[in-house]
Write a protein that holds these residues in place. Structure first.
Motif, PDB file in Angstrom:
ATOM      1  N   VAL A  83       0.841  -1.201   0.000  1.00 47.44           N
ATOM      2  CA  VAL A  83       0.000   0.000   0.000  1.00 47.44           C
ATOM      3  C   VAL A  83       0.877   1.252   0.000  1.00 47.44           C
ATOM      4  O   VAL A  83       0.632   2.204  -0.748  1.00 47.44           O
ATOM      5  CB  VAL A  83      -0.956  -0.006   1.217  1.00 47.44           C
ATOM      6  N   GLN A  84       1.933   1.237   0.830  1.00 40.59           N
ATOM      7  CA  GLN A  84       2.845   2.377   0.865  1.00 40.59           C
ATOM      8  C   GLN A  84       3.554   2.557  -0.477  1.00 40.59           C
ATOM      9  O   GLN A  84       3.701   3.685  -0.964  1.00 40.59           O
ATOM     10  CB  GLN A  84       3.896   2.194   1.962  1.00 40.59           C
ATOM     11  N   ILE A  85       3.993   1.462  -1.075  1.00 42.63           N
ATOM     12  CA  ILE A  85       4.673   1.540  -2.370  1.00 42.63           C
ATOM     13  C   ILE A  85       3.739   2.105  -3.426  1.00 42.63           C
ATOM     14  O   ILE A  85       4.140   2.958  -4.233  1.00 42.63           O
ATOM     15  CB  ILE A  85       5.211   0.145  -2.779  1.00 42.63           C
ATOM     16  N   ASN A  86       2.493   1.648  -3.433  1.00 39.25           N
ATOM     17  CA  ASN A  86       1.521   2.158  -4.409  1.00 39.25           C
ATOM     18  C   ASN A  86       1.294   3.656  -4.236  1.00 39.25           C
ATOM     19  O   ASN A  86       1.227   4.399  -5.215  1.00 39.25           O
ATOM     20  CB  ASN A  86       0.200   1.403  -4.297  1.00 39.25           C
ATOM     21  N   GLU A  87       1.185   4.106  -2.991  1.00 39.79           N
ATOM     22  CA  GLU A  87       0.976   5.532  -2.730  1.00 39.79           C
ATOM     23  C   GLU A  87       2.185   6.344  -3.168  1.00 39.79           C
ATOM     24  O   GLU A  87       2.053   7.402  -3.800  1.00 39.79           O
ATOM     25  CB  GLU A  87       0.676   5.761  -1.244  1.00 39.79           C
ATOM     26  N   LEU A  88       3.378   5.869  -2.839  1.00 40.38           N
ATOM     27  CA  LEU A  88       4.592   6.591  -3.242  1.00 40.38           C
ATOM     28  C   LEU A  88       4.736   6.603  -4.761  1.00 40.38           C
ATOM     29  O   LEU A  88       5.172   7.603  -5.335  1.00 40.38           O
ATOM     30  CB  LEU A  88       5.822   5.966  -2.587  1.00 40.38           C
ATOM     31  N   SER A  89       4.352   5.534  -5.401  1.00 43.88           N
ATOM     32  CA  SER A  89       4.418   5.464  -6.862  1.00 43.88           C
ATOM     33  C   SER A  89       3.454   6.478  -7.478  1.00 43.88           C
ATOM     34  O   SER A  89       3.794   7.166  -8.445  1.00 43.88           O
ATOM     35  CB  SER A  89       4.074   4.053  -7.327  1.00 43.88           C
ATOM     36  N   ARG A  90       2.250   6.570  -6.896  1.00 41.38           N
ATOM     37  CA  ARG A  90       1.277   7.550  -7.387  1.00 41.38           C
ATOM     38  C   ARG A  90       1.810   8.973  -7.218  1.00 41.38           C
ATOM     39  O   ARG A  90       1.729   9.793  -8.133  1.00 41.38           O
ATOM     40  CB  ARG A  90      -0.049   7.391  -6.629  1.00 41.38           C
ATOM     41  N   GLN A  91       2.397   9.262  -6.064  1.00 43.98           N
ATOM     42  CA  GLN A  91       2.965  10.590  -5.821  1.00 43.98           C
ATOM     43  C   GLN A  91       4.108  10.871  -6.792  1.00 43.98           C
ATOM     44  O   GLN A  91       4.228  11.984  -7.299  1.00 43.98           O
ATOM     45  CB  GLN A  91       3.461  10.704  -4.381  1.00 43.98           C
ATOM     46  N   ASN A  92       4.928   9.859  -7.061  1.00 46.09           N
ATOM     47  CA  ASN A  92       6.027  10.009  -8.007  1.00 46.09           C
ATOM     48  C   ASN A  92       5.492  10.343  -9.402  1.00 46.09           C
ATOM     49  O   ASN A  92       6.025  11.227 -10.078  1.00 46.09           O
ATOM     50  CB  ASN A  92       6.866   8.726  -8.032  1.00 46.09           C
ATOM     51  N   ASP A  93       4.456   9.636  -9.832  1.00 45.04           N
ATOM     52  CA  ASP A  93       3.860   9.909 -11.144  1.00 45.04           C
ATOM     53  C   ASP A  93       3.325  11.343 -11.223  1.00 45.04           C
ATOM     54  O   ASP A  93       3.502  12.026 -12.236  1.00 45.04           O
ATOM     55  CB  ASP A  93       2.736   8.909 -11.446  1.00 45.04           C
ATOM     56  N   GLU A  94       2.667  11.785 -10.152  1.00 42.87           N
ATOM     57  CA  GLU A  94       2.160  13.160 -10.126  1.00 42.87           C
ATOM     58  C   GLU A  94       3.304  14.166 -10.245  1.00 42.87           C
ATOM     59  O   GLU A  94       3.202  15.149 -10.983  1.00 42.87           O
ATOM     60  CB  GLU A  94       1.383  13.420  -8.831  1.00 42.87           C
ATOM     61  N   LEU A  95       4.380  13.931  -9.504  1.00 40.66           N
ATOM     62  CA  LEU A  95       5.523  14.848  -9.558  1.00 40.66           C
ATOM     63  C   LEU A  95       6.166  14.860 -10.939  1.00 40.66           C
ATOM     64  O   LEU A  95       6.552  15.920 -11.445  1.00 40.66           O
ATOM     65  CB  LEU A  95       6.551  14.479  -8.489  1.00 40.66           C
ATOM     66  N   ILE A  96       6.282  13.707 -11.568  1.00 43.08           N
ATOM     67  CA  ILE A  96       6.845  13.643 -12.923  1.00 43.08           C
ATOM     68  C   ILE A  96       5.970  14.429 -13.893  1.00 43.08           C
ATOM     69  O   ILE A  96       6.488  15.182 -14.729  1.00 43.08           O
ATOM     70  CB  ILE A  96       7.018  12.170 -13.364  1.00 43.08           C
ATOM     71  N   ASN A  97       4.657  14.281 -13.759  1.00 43.40           N
ATOM     72  CA  ASN A  97       3.750  15.043 -14.622  1.00 43.40           C
ATOM     73  C   ASN A  97       3.882  16.542 -14.374  1.00 43.40           C
ATOM     74  O   ASN A  97       3.866  17.344 -15.313  1.00 43.40           O
ATOM     75  CB  ASN A  97       2.304  14.588 -14.422  1.00 43.40           C
ATOM     76  N   GLN A  98       4.015  16.943 -13.109  1.00 39.21           N
ATOM     77  CA  GLN A  98       4.195  18.355 -12.795  1.00 39.21           C
ATOM     78  C   GLN A  98       5.495  18.877 -13.391  1.00 39.21           C
ATOM     79  O   GLN A  98       5.545  19.996 -13.906  1.00 39.21           O
ATOM     80  CB  GLN A  98       4.192  18.580 -11.284  1.00 39.21           C
ATOM     81  N   ILE A  99       6.543  18.069 -13.345  1.00 38.16           N
ATOM     82  CA  ILE A  99       7.825  18.480 -13.923  1.00 38.16           C
ATOM     83  C   ILE A  99       7.677  18.677 -15.427  1.00 38.16           C
ATOM     84  O   ILE A  99       8.182  19.655 -15.987  1.00 38.16           O
ATOM     85  CB  ILE A  99       8.928  17.444 -13.592  1.00 38.16           C
ATOM     86  N   LYS A 100       6.981  17.756 -16.089  1.00 36.73           N
ATOM     87  CA  LYS A 100       6.773  17.884 -17.536  1.00 36.73           C
ATOM     88  C   LYS A 100       6.015  19.163 -17.869  1.00 36.73           C
ATOM     89  O   LYS A 100       6.378  19.878 -18.798  1.00 36.73           O
ATOM     90  CB  LYS A 100       6.010  16.665 -18.074  1.00 36.73           C
ATOM     91  N   VAL A 101       4.981  19.448 -17.093  1.00 41.70           N
ATOM     92  CA  VAL A 101       4.187  20.670 -17.322  1.00 41.70           C
ATOM     93  C   VAL A 101       5.056  21.904 -17.120  1.00 41.70           C
ATOM     94  O   VAL A 101       5.025  22.843 -17.924  1.00 41.70           O
ATOM     95  CB  VAL A 101       2.948  20.691 -16.390  1.00 41.70           C
ATOM     96  N   GLU A 102       5.863  21.903 -16.041  1.00 37.53           N
ATOM     97  CA  GLU A 102       6.718  23.053 -15.760  1.00 37.53           C
ATOM     98  C   GLU A 102       7.806  23.226 -16.810  1.00 37.53           C
ATOM     99  O   GLU A 102       8.154  24.355 -17.174  1.00 37.53           O
ATOM    100  CB  GLU A 102       7.341  22.937 -14.364  1.00 37.53           C
ATOM    101  N   LYS A 103       8.341  22.122 -17.338  1.00 34.79           N
ATOM    102  CA  LYS A 103       9.341  22.223 -18.404  1.00 34.79           C
ATOM    103  C   LYS A 103       8.724  22.830 -19.653  1.00 34.79           C
ATOM    104  O   LYS A 103       9.329  23.693 -20.297  1.00 34.79           O
ATOM    105  CB  LYS A 103       9.936  20.850 -18.725  1.00 34.79           C
TER     106      LYS A 103
END
Length: 170
Positions: A83-103
């Motif tokens: 459950v923790q891994i899934n949550e961290l993975s989801r947060q990681n995906d969100e951050l990657i998407n935010q980075i792409k948008v900011e780039k």
């Protein structure tokens, strides 16, 4: 060591030592996470017990009637970790998407600030800009204006204090 002959003293000693043993058993549970079972019979034949999680669970475990709790605990821990891994993975995906948008936003801002044909960003034709770009331009111009005003005020204060100091030394 020998048996306490006086019956009253023996009962008092039993009571105190029983409490001490139960306290140590409790500390084992708290400090080490151990499953503990202690059964003591008084000199009068009365039973006393301390157990964690229960005397039945400890006795069954001692007699090998239940599977090891480590197997059950391991499954629970693995489930929790998943459950923790899934949550961290989801947060990681969100951050990657935010980075792409900011780039992408950074590239757009860079294009806007560089202007076309070596023009400065404020000289680019307004007709080619959308509302968001115009709002960004407005914010940058307001920041520039505030910064300039602050610099002017600092210089005015600096000159005033310098001239005031110069007058005082005469």
């Amino acid at each position: 060591m020998k048996l306490i002959e006086n019956e009253d003293k023996r009962f008092i000693s039993f009571s105190k030592r029983k409490s001490g043993i139960f306290k140590k058993a409790s500390e084992l549970v708290i400090l080490c996470g151990a499953e503990v079972g202690v059964v003591v019979f008084s000199p009068a034949g009365n039973p006393f017990c301390f157990a964690q999680p229960s005397i039945d669970a400890v006795a069954n475990r001692f007699l090998n009637r239940n599977p090891l709790p480590s197997e059950r605990s391991l499954a629970l821990v693995n489930s929790y970790h998943q459950v923790q891994i899934n949550e961290l993975s989801r947060q990681n995906d969100e951050l990657i998407n935010q980075i792409k948008v900011e780039k992408a936003r950074g590239k757009l801002l860079k294009r806007l600030t560089e202007g076309k044909n070596d023009e400065a960003w404020w000289e680019a034709p307004l007709e080619e800009k959308n509302l968001e770009n115009l709002n960004q331009m407005r914010v940058r111009m307001e920041d520039l204006r505030r910064s300039l005003q602050w610099s002017i005020n600092q210089r005015i204060r600096g000159e005033a204090s310098t001239s005031f100091q110069g007058q005082g030394s005469n």
